[in-house]
Design a protein around this motif. Structure first.
Motif, PDB file in Angstrom:
ATOM      1  N   THR A   1      41.690  35.121  43.605  1.00 54.96           N
ATOM      2  CA  THR A   1      40.270  34.956  43.917  1.00 54.96           C
ATOM      3  C   THR A   1      40.021  34.722  45.406  1.00 54.96           C
ATOM      4  O   THR A   1      38.905  34.919  45.879  1.00 54.96           O
ATOM      5  CB  THR A   1      39.672  33.781  43.131  1.00 54.96           C
ATOM      6  OG1 THR A   1      40.238  32.545  43.599  1.00 54.96           O
ATOM      7  CG2 THR A   1      39.962  33.918  41.650  1.00 54.96           C
TER       8      THR A   1
ATOM      9  N   LYS B   1      38.250  37.310  47.808  1.00 53.82           N
ATOM     10  CA  LYS B   1      36.826  37.603  47.635  1.00 53.82           C
ATOM     11  C   LYS B   1      35.907  36.515  48.179  1.00 53.82           C
ATOM     12  O   LYS B   1      34.688  36.713  48.243  1.00 53.82           O
ATOM     13  CB  LYS B   1      36.520  37.810  46.141  1.00 53.82           C
ATOM     14  CG  LYS B   1      37.141  39.066  45.549  1.00 53.82           C
ATOM     15  CD  LYS B   1      36.729  39.250  44.110  1.00 53.82           C
ATOM     16  CE  LYS B   1      37.233  40.560  43.548  1.00 53.82           C
ATOM     17  NZ  LYS B   1      36.641  41.749  44.216  1.00 53.82           N
TER      18      LYS B   1
ATOM     19  N   ASN C   1      29.115  48.558  43.764  1.00 57.15           N
ATOM     20  CA  ASN C   1      30.518  48.739  43.370  1.00 57.15           C
ATOM     21  C   ASN C   1      30.690  48.835  41.858  1.00 57.15           C
ATOM     22  O   ASN C   1      31.815  48.819  41.354  1.00 57.15           O
ATOM     23  CB  ASN C   1      31.384  47.607  43.918  1.00 57.15           C
ATOM     24  CG  ASN C   1      30.912  46.233  43.462  1.00 57.15           C
ATOM     25  OD1 ASN C   1      29.978  46.113  42.661  1.00 57.15           O
ATOM     26  ND2 ASN C   1      31.550  45.197  43.984  1.00 57.15           N
TER      27      ASN C   1
ATOM     28  N   ASP D   1      37.166  42.433  37.751  1.00 56.84           N
ATOM     29  CA  ASP D   1      38.596  42.308  38.081  1.00 56.84           C
ATOM     30  C   ASP D   1      39.300  41.251  37.247  1.00 56.84           C
ATOM     31  O   ASP D   1      40.167  40.515  37.738  1.00 56.84           O
ATOM     32  CB  ASP D   1      38.763  41.980  39.572  1.00 56.84           C
ATOM     33  CG  ASP D   1      38.108  43.012  40.468  1.00 56.84           C
ATOM     34  OD1 ASP D   1      38.202  44.208  40.146  1.00 56.84           O
ATOM     35  OD2 ASP D   1      37.494  42.611  41.476  1.00 56.84           O
TER      36      ASP D   1
ATOM     37  N   TYR E   1      32.514  35.317  36.701  1.00 57.34           N
ATOM     38  CA  TYR E   1      31.894  34.619  37.826  1.00 57.34           C
ATOM     39  C   TYR E   1      30.586  33.992  37.335  1.00 57.34           C
ATOM     40  O   TYR E   1      29.725  34.686  36.783  1.00 57.34           O
ATOM     41  CB  TYR E   1      31.608  35.587  38.973  1.00 57.34           C
ATOM     42  CG  TYR E   1      32.845  36.166  39.621  1.00 57.34           C
ATOM     43  CD1 TYR E   1      33.332  35.661  40.818  1.00 57.34           C
ATOM     44  CD2 TYR E   1      33.527  37.228  39.031  1.00 57.34           C
ATOM     45  CE1 TYR E   1      34.462  36.192  41.415  1.00 57.34           C
ATOM     46  CE2 TYR E   1      34.658  37.769  39.619  1.00 57.34           C
ATOM     47  CZ  TYR E   1      35.118  37.244  40.804  1.00 57.34           C
ATOM     48  OH  TYR E   1      36.240  37.765  41.396  1.00 57.34           O
TER      49      TYR E   1
ATOM     50  N   ILE F   1      29.763  37.264  47.006  1.00 55.45           N
ATOM     51  CA  ILE F   1      31.176  37.340  46.630  1.00 55.45           C
ATOM     52  C   ILE F   1      31.557  38.741  46.181  1.00 55.45           C
ATOM     53  O   ILE F   1      32.550  39.316  46.639  1.00 55.45           O
ATOM     54  CB  ILE F   1      31.485  36.327  45.504  1.00 55.45           C
ATOM     55  CG1 ILE F   1      31.336  34.905  46.014  1.00 55.45           C
ATOM     56  CG2 ILE F   1      32.899  36.533  44.958  1.00 55.45           C
ATOM     57  CD1 ILE F   1      31.472  33.837  44.944  1.00 55.45           C
ATOM     58  N   LEU F   2      30.751  39.339  45.292  1.00 54.59           N
ATOM     59  CA  LEU F   2      31.131  40.590  44.648  1.00 54.59           C
ATOM     60  C   LEU F   2      30.795  41.819  45.480  1.00 54.59           C
ATOM     61  O   LEU F   2      31.447  42.858  45.345  1.00 54.59           O
ATOM     62  CB  LEU F   2      30.446  40.696  43.282  1.00 54.59           C
ATOM     63  CG  LEU F   2      30.846  39.593  42.285  1.00 54.59           C
ATOM     64  CD1 LEU F   2      30.002  39.691  41.024  1.00 54.59           C
ATOM     65  CD2 LEU F   2      32.321  39.694  41.951  1.00 54.59           C
TER      66      LEU F   2
ATOM     67  N   GLU G   1      31.284  42.108  48.543  1.00 57.44           N
ATOM     68  CA  GLU G   1      32.355  42.200  49.538  1.00 57.44           C
ATOM     69  C   GLU G   1      31.826  42.621  50.908  1.00 57.44           C
ATOM     70  O   GLU G   1      32.439  43.423  51.622  1.00 57.44           O
ATOM     71  CB  GLU G   1      33.448  43.171  49.068  1.00 57.44           C
ATOM     72  CG  GLU G   1      34.110  42.741  47.770  1.00 57.44           C
ATOM     73  CD  GLU G   1      35.237  43.661  47.344  1.00 57.44           C
ATOM     74  OE1 GLU G   1      35.559  44.588  48.120  1.00 57.44           O
ATOM     75  OE2 GLU G   1      35.802  43.453  46.266  1.00 57.44           O
TER      76      GLU G   1
ATOM     77  N   ARG H   1      35.391  37.314  55.293  1.00 55.61           N
ATOM     78  CA  ARG H   1      36.089  36.667  54.188  1.00 55.61           C
ATOM     79  C   ARG H   1      36.775  35.400  54.687  1.00 55.61           C
ATOM     80  O   ARG H   1      37.206  35.308  55.834  1.00 55.61           O
ATOM     81  CB  ARG H   1      37.132  37.580  53.573  1.00 55.61           C
ATOM     82  CG  ARG H   1      36.612  38.882  53.011  1.00 55.61           C
ATOM     83  CD  ARG H   1      35.779  38.689  51.747  1.00 55.61           C
ATOM     84  NE  ARG H   1      34.348  38.662  52.004  1.00 55.61           N
ATOM     85  CZ  ARG H   1      33.422  38.516  51.060  1.00 55.61           C
ATOM     86  NH1 ARG H   1      33.772  38.366  49.795  1.00 55.61           N
ATOM     87  NH2 ARG H   1      32.154  38.500  51.381  1.00 55.61           N
TER      88      ARG H   1
END
Length: 612
Positions: free
Chosen positions: A345, A348, A456, A478, A482, A493-494, A496, A500
């Motif tokens: 994790t 991400k 995504n 993945d 969440y 977070i997702l 991206e 980071r």
């Protein structure tokens, strides 16, 4: 006798024959067989006399005992050991730090008075603290702590420990130090005291004994290049015994103990502070009076704690050794023996997080099993029945949907409302995604929800609470579920996008694992997090005062005079981290802290006004 003369005659004949037949015709062999001249012998003698080994032998250096490592003068049965490169400097650094200055500046006596702590509880601790402060302030000990110092605690008698704990521990403590200019100068300093020391002998070696305040005596001796100091006579005598044994055995004392040597090797020679504790024997010594953490740590054998400078950050490592077969508590055994796993994790997580906590220790269903193992089967059954009624799945079935990896993070602590609210996000590994999706759909059935597909391909589901003003959301991606209290957190977070956390330099400075498998990782931006914690503390104090005025007054004293200053002092750290992992028979914890840069006072551009 005739036989001996016959042998000599034969040898002489053969030697002459060899000379005439082999050596004389050959010039090279004739040169090798030639005896050296007087001048050649004199030159060779001068070279031998000028060599280093002969000079050392003639000067007595080879016969003079070489200085020993202090650990070779610490008895092997020591319960506790502290090895500090410069204890006095480390103490000054701590006291001069932001946290140290705050801790020292708190008026503890006034706080205890306002909290109405009874003198009966305070007096013994205060008297022992004052006595210890007087002892540590003695010029001799101040001088000794200025160099590399080794402090060891030898096993005391249980009866004496129960009768007078502090005095017993002090008389069983042994301090070893080696002044750069030699121990003789330090002993001369001891002789300059107002009261002249007495001189005792043990195996022909002198021990100076000086009377101190409160009826204590300080014993000192120069042993193997080290100064041995103790308030008890026996620890110094045992160091002398080890020094004498060193002439027979190469390795002596604690340095020869395998357990200590292996833990010391973990520090890699980079430590400037090292603590070693024999937990098994400490626990046996304390028996019924062992503190709860030590009492609960069944199966633990020993531990080491050491500090190593690590670039810009300071690193503190703890290694706890245990015997797996002696771990009595089922949950403790699972935690201590769980294999490390990779953190999936971290990559991400956004760089702006205030707090990130990740665990790869146990599957959630292990917690229910530990409840059963502890004899609370009825409680587990009632919990299963309640969840079965509400969700269609028992509590055990719900827990079995999820895996080992779990994380929680705080994006910020909002202080704009009536009370501080941390913005939370939970991430949990999913073992059976379809069952988990059906479970969440059933839980939200009949409630207004909104689904959105991200670029995504991840589907984001948000609950429209308070007409959409609040949008707690969840998503599967993945192999993880969440959950967050706002849609924006999951998008950060997702999707991206943006920086980071693992690429942020302030995280990398305290990242001790460098991507290696582990069991626990905690990362915090201390300077920013403490602001929110102060708001939470203030709000908590207000809530207590609303419920009970008398308790509220005392909580205000504790919050305003202790908690708030200490939290404020933690702002001296920019980022901190804690990582833990297991290996065969060991549990390792690594803590790191990056100190925040001190803000320099701004200099005004204009000249200050002059006053007459």
């Amino acid at each position: 006798m005739k036989r001996i003369f016959l042998f000599l005659l034969i040898f002489a004949v053969l030697a002459d024959a060899a000379w005439l037949v082999v050596i004389r015709p050959n010039p090279e062999l004739r040169e090798l067989a030639r005896l050296p001249s007087r001048s050649e012998l004199a030159a060779a003698g001068r070279k031998i006399a000028a060599s280093a080994p002969v000079r050392q032998f003639l000067s007595g250096e080879l016969l003079r005992p070489q200085p020993l490592e202090p650990l070779e003068l610490v008895p092997e049965d020591a319960l506790l050991l502290i090895d500090a490169a410069d204890a006095a400097a480390a103490g000054r650094t701590f006291l001069n730090s932001r946290f140290g200055r705050t801790l020292k500046g708190i008026r503890w006596a006034a706080v205890l008075d306002q909290l109405d702590v009874p003198p009966l509880l305070r007096k013994p601790a205060e008297e022992q603290l004052v006595s210890l402060q007087h002892l540590l302030a003695h010029p001799l000990l101040q001088e000794a702590f200025s160099w590399r110092t080794v402090l060891a605690l030898l096993p005391p008698e249980p009866e004496a420990l129960a009768a007078a704990p502090l005095d017993t521990l002090l008389t069983r403590a042994l301090l070893l130090t080696a002044p750069p200019e030699g121990g003789a100068a330090f002993l001369d300093l001891l002789k300059t005291e107002k009261k002249q020391p007495d001189l005792l002998y043990h195996h022909g070696m002198g021990i100076l004994t000086l009377e101190l305040e409160h009826g204590r005596k300080l014993h000192a001796s120069l042993v193997g290049g080290q100064i041995a100091l103790s308030l008890g006579l026996e620890p110094v005598q045992r160091s002398i015994d080890l020094f004498i044994r060193h002439f027979i055995y190469k390795r002596n004392g604690l340095a020869a103990r395998r357990d200590y040597a292996e833990l010391k090797q973990d520090a890699g020679g980079r430590d400037d502070f090292f603590l070693y504790a024999d937990l098994a024997r400490l626990k046996a010594l304390l028996a019924d009076e062992a503190p709860p953490p030590l009492e609960a740590a069944s199966g633990t054998r020993s531990m080491a704690l050491f500090h190593c400078p690590d670039g810009e950050a300071a690193k503190l490592t703890t290694v706890l050794r245990f015997a797996p077969e002696e771990l009595r508590q089922p949950l403790q055994k699972k935690i201590y023996t769980a294999a490390p796993v990779a953190n999936r994790t971290l990559a991400k997580m956004p760089a702006s997080l205030l707090l990130y906590i990740w665990s790869g220790w146990l599957r959630p269903d292990c917690w229910r099993q530990s409840l059963i193992d502890s004899g609370r089967q009825e409680t587990a059954d009632k919990t299963d029945a309640w969840f079965k009624t509400q969700t269609g799945l028992s509590f055990g079935e719900i827990l079995s949907l999820f895996g080992r990896e779990f994380s929680v993070n705080i994006a910020e602590i909002s202080t704009t409302g009536l009370f501080p609210v941390p913005r939370l996000c939970f991430v949990v590994e999913v073992r059976e995604r379809k069952k988990a999706e059906r479970f969440l759909s059933r839980m939200l059935s009949g409630l207004p929800v909104k689904s959105q597909k991200l670029p995504n391909g991840v589907t984001l589901v948000s609950l429209q609470a308070a007409k959409g003003m609040l949008q707690p959301s969840y998503a599967f991606a993945d192999g993880f579920l969440y959950l967050a209290d706002s849609r924006e957190q999951l998008v950060a977070i997702l999707a991206e996008s943006g920086g980071r956390m693992q690429d942020d330099t302030s995280f990398q400075a305290v990242d001790t694992g460098k991507g290696q498998p582990g069991n626990l990782l905690i990362f915090a931006r201390a300077a920013q997090l403490t602001d929110g914690l102060k708001e939470l503390a203030a709000w908590g104090g207000t809530m207590i005062a609303v419920r009970n005025d008398q308790i509220g007054e005392k909580s205000k004293v504790l919050i305003d005079q202790v908690i708030m200053p200490l939290l404020d002092s933690l702002g001296g750290f920019e980022t901190v981290s804690l990582r833990s992992f297991t290996r065969s028979g060991e549990l390792v914890l690594e803590a790191a802290a990056l100190t925040a840069a001190e803000k320099q006072p701004e200099i005004a551009a204009e000249a200050e006004p002059q006053f007459e």
